[in-house]
Design a protein around this motif. Sequence first.
Motif, PDB file in Angstrom:
ATOM      1  N   PHE A  64     -10.619  36.035  53.626  1.00  0.00           N
ATOM      2  CA  PHE A  64     -12.059  36.044  53.427  1.00  0.00           C
ATOM      3  C   PHE A  64     -12.426  34.984  52.400  1.00  0.00           C
ATOM      4  CE2 PHE A  64     -16.037  37.967  51.645  1.00  0.00           C
ATOM      5  CZ  PHE A  64     -16.792  37.806  52.795  1.00  0.00           C
ATOM      6  N   TYR A  65     -13.289  34.059  52.795  1.00  0.00           N
ATOM      7  CA  TYR A  65     -13.706  32.948  51.939  1.00  0.00           C
ATOM      8  C   TYR A  65     -15.147  33.176  51.486  1.00  0.00           C
ATOM      9  CZ  TYR A  65      -9.589  30.531  53.801  1.00  0.00           C
ATOM     10  OH  TYR A  65      -8.303  30.177  54.157  1.00  0.00           O
ATOM     11  N   THR A  66     -15.384  32.990  50.193  1.00  0.00           N
ATOM     12  CA  THR A  66     -16.725  33.131  49.645  1.00  0.00           C
ATOM     13  C   THR A  66     -17.011  31.967  48.698  1.00  0.00           C
ATOM     14  OG1 THR A  66     -15.915  34.414  47.756  1.00  0.00           O
ATOM     15  CG2 THR A  66     -16.634  35.648  49.688  1.00  0.00           C
ATOM     16  N   PRO A  67     -18.294  31.642  48.502  1.00  0.00           N
ATOM     17  CA  PRO A  67     -18.613  30.714  47.413  1.00  0.00           C
ATOM     18  C   PRO A  67     -18.076  31.289  46.100  1.00  0.00           C
ATOM     19  CG  PRO A  67     -20.529  31.095  48.798  1.00  0.00           C
ATOM     20  CD  PRO A  67     -19.495  32.087  49.235  1.00  0.00           C
ATOM     21  N   GLU A  69     -19.183  31.655  43.243  1.00  0.00           N
ATOM     22  CA  GLU A  69     -20.064  32.518  42.459  1.00  0.00           C
ATOM     23  C   GLU A  69     -20.089  33.947  43.001  1.00  0.00           C
ATOM     24  OE1 GLU A  69     -22.785  29.965  45.168  1.00  0.00           O
ATOM     25  OE2 GLU A  69     -20.943  29.728  43.983  1.00  0.00           O
ATOM     26  N   ASN A  70     -19.626  34.155  44.246  1.00  0.00           N
ATOM     27  CA  ASN A  70     -19.591  35.501  44.832  1.00  0.00           C
ATOM     28  C   ASN A  70     -18.208  36.141  44.764  1.00  0.00           C
ATOM     29  OD1 ASN A  70     -22.253  35.265  45.545  1.00  0.00           O
ATOM     30  ND2 ASN A  70     -21.869  34.746  47.679  1.00  0.00           N
ATOM     31  N   SER A  71     -17.279  35.469  44.127  1.00  0.00           N
ATOM     32  CA  SER A  71     -15.877  35.880  44.237  1.00  0.00           C
ATOM     33  C   SER A  71     -15.612  37.286  43.703  1.00  0.00           C
ATOM     34  CB  SER A  71     -14.975  34.875  43.522  1.00  0.00           C
ATOM     35  OG  SER A  71     -15.277  34.818  42.141  1.00  0.00           O
ATOM     36  N   ARG A  72     -16.399  37.750  42.721  1.00  0.00           N
ATOM     37  CA  ARG A  72     -16.149  39.072  42.149  1.00  0.00           C
ATOM     38  C   ARG A  72     -16.749  40.198  42.984  1.00  0.00           C
ATOM     39  NH1 ARG A  72     -16.859  38.313  35.561  1.00  0.00           N
ATOM     40  NH2 ARG A  72     -15.260  36.685  35.337  1.00  0.00           N
ATOM     41  N   LYS A  73     -17.559  39.842  43.959  1.00  0.00           N
ATOM     42  CA  LYS A  73     -18.230  40.874  44.757  1.00  0.00           C
ATOM     43  C   LYS A  73     -17.334  41.445  45.841  1.00  0.00           C
ATOM     44  CE  LYS A  73     -22.914  38.947  44.341  1.00  0.00           C
ATOM     45  NZ  LYS A  73     -24.079  38.443  45.111  1.00  0.00           N
ATOM     46  N   TYR A  74     -16.334  40.689  46.265  1.00  0.00           N
ATOM     47  CA  TYR A  74     -15.574  41.073  47.447  1.00  0.00           C
ATOM     48  C   TYR A  74     -14.082  41.152  47.127  1.00  0.00           C
ATOM     49  CZ  TYR A  74     -19.989  39.478  49.361  1.00  0.00           C
ATOM     50  OH  TYR A  74     -21.325  39.292  49.601  1.00  0.00           O
ATOM     51  N   ASN A  75     -13.620  42.370  46.928  1.00  0.00           N
ATOM     52  CA  ASN A  75     -12.213  42.594  46.648  1.00  0.00           C
ATOM     53  C   ASN A  75     -11.550  43.525  47.665  1.00  0.00           C
ATOM     54  OD1 ASN A  75     -11.910  41.118  44.058  1.00  0.00           O
ATOM     55  ND2 ASN A  75     -13.511  42.548  43.423  1.00  0.00           N
ATOM     56  N   PHE A  76     -12.381  44.264  48.409  1.00  0.00           N
ATOM     57  CA  PHE A  76     -11.874  45.192  49.409  1.00  0.00           C
ATOM     58  C   PHE A  76     -12.702  45.068  50.677  1.00  0.00           C
ATOM     59  CE2 PHE A  76     -11.169  46.996  45.211  1.00  0.00           C
ATOM     60  CZ  PHE A  76      -9.786  47.183  45.225  1.00  0.00           C
ATOM     61  N   LEU A  77     -12.143  45.514  51.786  1.00  0.00           N
ATOM     62  CA  LEU A  77     -12.880  45.429  53.044  1.00  0.00           C
ATOM     63  C   LEU A  77     -14.240  46.116  52.955  1.00  0.00           C
ATOM     64  CD1 LEU A  77     -10.074  46.102  55.684  1.00  0.00           C
ATOM     65  CD2 LEU A  77     -11.390  44.005  55.408  1.00  0.00           C
ATOM     66  N   ASP A 123     -22.739  35.027  53.150  1.00  0.00           N
ATOM     67  CA  ASP A 123     -22.155  35.533  51.911  1.00  0.00           C
ATOM     68  C   ASP A 123     -20.671  35.201  51.854  1.00  0.00           C
ATOM     69  OD1 ASP A 123     -24.495  36.843  50.850  1.00  0.00           O
ATOM     70  OD2 ASP A 123     -24.259  38.280  52.485  1.00  0.00           O
ATOM     71  N   GLY A 124     -20.096  34.975  53.008  1.00  0.00           N
ATOM     72  CA  GLY A 124     -18.698  34.603  53.115  1.00  0.00           C
ATOM     73  C   GLY A 124     -18.318  34.503  54.573  1.00  0.00           C
ATOM     74  N   PHE A 125     -17.080  34.173  54.842  1.00  0.00           N
ATOM     75  CA  PHE A 125     -16.645  34.099  56.242  1.00  0.00           C
ATOM     76  C   PHE A 125     -15.170  34.429  56.365  1.00  0.00           C
ATOM     77  CE2 PHE A 125     -16.347  29.781  54.495  1.00  0.00           C
ATOM     78  CZ  PHE A 125     -15.067  29.375  54.864  1.00  0.00           C
ATOM     79  N   ILE A 126     -14.823  34.927  57.540  1.00  0.00           N
ATOM     80  CA  ILE A 126     -13.444  35.219  57.870  1.00  0.00           C
ATOM     81  C   ILE A 126     -12.820  33.946  58.422  1.00  0.00           C
ATOM     82  CG2 ILE A 126     -11.879  36.627  59.253  1.00  0.00           C
ATOM     83  CD1 ILE A 126     -13.501  38.260  57.269  1.00  0.00           C
ATOM     84  N   GLY A 127     -11.717  33.526  57.838  1.00  0.00           N
ATOM     85  CA  GLY A 127     -11.055  32.307  58.284  1.00  0.00           C
ATOM     86  C   GLY A 127      -9.652  32.581  58.781  1.00  0.00           C
ATOM     87  N   HIS A 128      -9.271  31.900  59.848  1.00  0.00           N
ATOM     88  CA  HIS A 128      -7.894  31.959  60.327  1.00  0.00           C
ATOM     89  C   HIS A 128      -7.054  31.011  59.464  1.00  0.00           C
ATOM     90  CE1 HIS A 128     -10.055  33.497  63.810  1.00  0.00           C
ATOM     91  NE2 HIS A 128      -8.917  33.974  64.266  1.00  0.00           N
ATOM     92  N   TYR A 129      -6.046  31.563  58.820  1.00  0.00           N
ATOM     93  CA  TYR A 129      -5.139  30.726  58.040  1.00  0.00           C
ATOM     94  C   TYR A 129      -3.942  30.378  58.911  1.00  0.00           C
ATOM     95  CZ  TYR A 129      -2.169  29.046  54.291  1.00  0.00           C
ATOM     96  OH  TYR A 129      -1.377  28.247  53.507  1.00  0.00           O
ATOM     97  N   PRO A 130      -3.555  29.085  59.020  1.00  0.00           N
ATOM     98  CA  PRO A 130      -3.913  27.984  58.124  1.00  0.00           C
ATOM     99  C   PRO A 130      -5.063  27.089  58.591  1.00  0.00           C
ATOM    100  CG  PRO A 130      -2.063  27.319  59.457  1.00  0.00           C
ATOM    101  CD  PRO A 130      -2.386  28.729  59.868  1.00  0.00           C
ATOM    102  N   ASN A 143     -12.681  23.364  45.923  1.00  0.00           N
ATOM    103  CA  ASN A 143     -13.155  23.768  44.603  1.00  0.00           C
ATOM    104  C   ASN A 143     -14.441  24.585  44.663  1.00  0.00           C
ATOM    105  OD1 ASN A 143     -11.033  22.457  43.255  1.00  0.00           O
ATOM    106  ND2 ASN A 143     -12.134  20.504  43.296  1.00  0.00           N
ATOM    107  N   GLN A 144     -15.071  24.660  45.832  1.00  0.00           N
ATOM    108  CA  GLN A 144     -16.314  25.413  45.973  1.00  0.00           C
ATOM    109  C   GLN A 144     -16.092  26.820  46.533  1.00  0.00           C
ATOM    110  OE1 GLN A 144     -16.549  21.911  47.451  1.00  0.00           O
ATOM    111  NE2 GLN A 144     -16.858  21.535  45.263  1.00  0.00           N
ATOM    112  N   LEU A 145     -14.899  27.084  47.060  1.00  0.00           N
ATOM    113  CA  LEU A 145     -14.666  28.345  47.754  1.00  0.00           C
ATOM    114  C   LEU A 145     -13.564  29.165  47.093  1.00  0.00           C
ATOM    115  CD1 LEU A 145     -14.848  26.985  51.407  1.00  0.00           C
ATOM    116  CD2 LEU A 145     -16.453  28.608  50.377  1.00  0.00           C
ATOM    117  N   HIS A 146     -13.773  30.466  47.106  1.00  0.00           N
ATOM    118  CA  HIS A 146     -12.761  31.407  46.629  1.00  0.00           C
ATOM    119  C   HIS A 146     -12.159  32.096  47.851  1.00  0.00           C
ATOM    120  CE1 HIS A 146     -10.878  34.506  44.153  1.00  0.00           C
ATOM    121  NE2 HIS A 146     -11.324  35.387  45.024  1.00  0.00           N
TER     122      HIS A 146
END
Length: 206
Positions: A64-67, A69-77, A123-130, A143-146
């Motif tokens: 899960f990728y977020t800006p 500034e939103n990184s502390r909002k999303y820690n669990f599903l 608010d964020g997006f689901i990304g396929h890694y890699p 540097n802009q994404l968490h």
Amino acid sequence: MDELFSESSFRISRVVAPLSRASILFLADKKSCLFPTGTRRLDKRETAHLFFGSDPVDYFSLKFYTPKENSRKYNFLEDLRNANVGYIAGSGAIRTLGDVAENWIPVESENQLIAMSALGRLDGFIGHYPDTQIAIERLGSQNQLHVTPLLYDKVPETAIFLCHATEAGEKFIAEMNMFLKSLSKTGRLKQILGQYAILSTPNPHL
């Protein structure tokens, strides 16, 4: 694919398309194969007999990728419940997450996901890694994404070639498997895929 197909006995034409369209084209043409895709169609008892899947090329997972500034909002599903969450249209892996988010927003490419996130439309997006990580680095957006590996336990899944259950499809898959084994044994597969290669089942808790 250049290396695999250079040795193939088949005459192969490649069509590049967004995931959802690629899947539609594949299902409509029994002479076609799909790559990369996961094993979910093979896992469904009612459709497994319609397809042949290759040995794993490598593995992918979801993050899960977020800006930042939103990184502390999303820690669990559960934190995604009221978020606007983007994902790649046609992604079968997203279905494993069920109704985690109320506002799923399908987007055609990783580039669009990254751009919409930067503009505050997601608010964020689901990304396929890699895949997503590669796109982020190419765009210089790291540097802009968490990134939160909170979805690792939902996948990993294998990336495979998928063909229709025809004589030609079976022969093509057998050929790909033979070439993949050779590339893996010599270390060439790791060399081709580079730093992003996940060639054995990843630890879901990393």
